[in-house]
Design a protein around this motif. Structure first.
Motif: not given
Lengths: 122, 413
Positions: B385, B360-361, B383, B387, B190, B193, B188, B363
């Motif tokens: 993430h 880690r991501p 959600d 980052s 880093n 979006t 994914y 949801s």
């Protein structure tokens, strides 16, 4: 018309599908209303704030950062870059000072993003 | 020896915010030390916009955000030194400084560490191949382009999808270089979006996930790189190797808090954050030594850096008012959390702002905060993430209920 857009309003990053039927835009895949507004804007008339630097003489560094006063049509970004490549400033320059007015007749100005004083000779 | 009540090391967003807040609280004797020839730190080279959305409710460019802080700093007439390198700090808070006027020592009552971070380099990640010209960290390339007006290459590949790498992909494209692609070793991205969309998609720059550079080739200058996909253990799968012709490689492979000085003063470092271990007042293990900004832990938003500087200002005022922080209760990270800050809660604190990052991501997840085996708070989160740093202000009613330990846990149910 069907267009895929990734919403950037919040970190969720919804994959929004924008469709047009009988002149009306609708969106699917967005979790909230903000994704609807963003999706339609992005699918029909994407705009970006442009930031870059222009040459400056007489300051302590050779580049002055500039920013557009409002988002510019995405398709026009490189045309504005070309305009700015020909610009040469002389210090002092003050923050928010207009560097290039009404670019491409858009009503948007490129403005200085930094105050840059004249370099004093040592 | 010269004496100063408060010495702030670093004139970037953390140092400036801390200095301004201290002066606004009526503290007179402050000295800020900056190594560059202007204040503002890394913001000066971050000419893109998107800064200040939380603090100022508008999108500013980096230099504009810096200018606000610098203008206030000048208006408050806070003493500062430019072009000054701090060579050493001791446990007794003696600072050795080298600056154009000379080399001398300062005895401080309080030291605020605000030195920021350094970029990880090719040496840190050990990319095999030739040691040719044309391999830069993204931040150095950014400084060359935005401050000096010097473009580092014509055909560029970027390793790492951190925000600086993505921002540079767009910046280099606008400067008429060809950015061939961006590779990310993780499955994914880093980066944020919005940066993936506005920096890569806008300019049709491909992002290769689970991919890394296994070799750099070139005699004098970089001539090509070898790209390889990696398996789920991040091991290169050699059958996927392919050569790509480029003249430049940019590395955007993470930042490390710059704690060379902190360690000289015996400040204890967290192996996870790579920054000092701090309590809820952001004070290190050395009484009177505080840390804020990227030197403490890597931030993704400058607004949070400024707020941390202001929080340190509050803490410094309490410290100077002779409030002794006696009991320190350990704060532990559990579950899929990369780290939690602060690492200690001191029982005299009137508030506790918890900061954390996921590994880690995710949801959906729950953030559970417990003390001595009893759950204080359990919150649903969506959600998450790696980052994006998360924050949680623990409501005051729970502060009295903390004893023995505080466990911050990310769990699935």
């Amino acid at each position: 018309m069907n267009k895929q857009v990734i919403c950037i309003v919040c970190p969720k990053g919804c994959k929004v599908t924008v469709s047009k039927q009988d002149g009306v835009y609708t969106t699917t895949g967005n979790a909230c209303i903000r994704g609807n507004v963003y999706g339609i804007q992005e699918a029909t008339e994407p705009k970006r704030v442009l930031t870059t630097t222009v040459k400056i003489n007489g300051a302590s560094i050779p580049r002055c950062p500039v920013v557009s006063s409002a988002p510019i049509l995405k398709d026009d970004l490189f045309k504005v870059i070309s305009l700015l490549e020909a610009v040469e400033l002389t210090a002092p320059v003050h923050i928010n000072q207009v560097i290039c007015a009404n670019v491409l007749g858009s009503g948007i100005d490129m403005i200085a993003a930094k105050t840059m004083e004249k370099k004093h000779d040592l | 020896m010269k004496k100063n009540k408060i010495v702030i090391i670093g004139g970037g967003s953390a140092g400036l915010a801390c200095a301004n807040a201290l002066r606004q609280k009526g503290i007179q004797d402050i000295l800020l030390i900056e190594k560059e020839d202007e204040l503002g730190g890394i913001l000066n080279q971050c000419i893109h916009n998107g800064f200040g959305l939380h603090l100022y409710k508008q999108e500013l460019t980096g230099p504009m955000y810096a200018q606000r802080n610098i203008d206030l700093f000048m208006q408050l007439e806070i003493p500062y030194i430019l072009n000054a390198t701090v060579l050493n700090i001791t446990e007794d808070k003696i600072i050795t400084i080298s600056e154009p006027e000379g080399c001398y020592q300062i005895q401080a009552e309080v030291i605020v560490l605000a030195m920021g971070a350094r970029e990880r380099t090719r040496g840190n990640i050990q990319i095999p191949g030739d040691r040719c010209v044309g391999v830069w960290t993204a931040g150095v390339a950014q400084k060359y382009l935005n401050i000096e007006g010097y473009l580092v290459g014509k055909r560029i590949f970027i390793l790492g999808s951190g925000d600086i790498g993505l921002i540079m992909a767009r910046r280099l494209t606008l400067a008429r270089a060809k950015v061939v692609g961006v590779a990310e070793i993780m499955p994914y991205s880093n980066g944020l979006t919005r940066n993936i969309v506005q920096c890569l998609h806008d300019y049709d720059i491909p992002l290769y996930l689970s991919t890394t550079i296994t070799k750099i080739t070139g005699h004098n200058r970089v001539e090509s790189i070898t790209l390889c996909q990696v398996d789920d253990q991040r091991r290169p799968m050699l059958e996927t190797a392919r050569e790509v012709e480029v003249d430049t490689v940019l590395l955007s492979v993470g930042l490390i808090p710059d704690n060379v000085l902190s360690e000289k003063a015996s400040v204890e470092i967290d192996h996870r954050t790579k920054g000092p271990l701090v309590d809820s007042q952001l004070m290190t293990n050395i009484p009177g030594v505080f840390a804020c900004g990227n030197v403490l832990h890597i931030h993704d938003l400058v607004d949070h850096v400024s707020m941390e500087g202001m929080l340190v200002a509050d803490s410094v005022v309490s410290y100077l008012n002779d409030q002794h922080f006696v009991q320190r209760i350990p704060v532990e990270a559990k579950g899929e959390l990369n780290y939690v800050l602060p690492q200690y809660f001191d029982t005299n604190s009137e508030s506790l702002l918890i900061k954390y990052r996921v590994t880690r991501p995710k949801s959906k997840a729950f953030l559970k905060i417990s003390s001595n085996g009893k759950t204080l708070v359990k919150l649903p989160k969506v959600d998450l993430h790696p980052s994006e740093m998360q924050t949680f202000q623990l409501p005051k009613v729970f502060l009295d209920k903390i004893n023995y330990n505080l466990v911050v846990e990310l769990c699935d149910e």
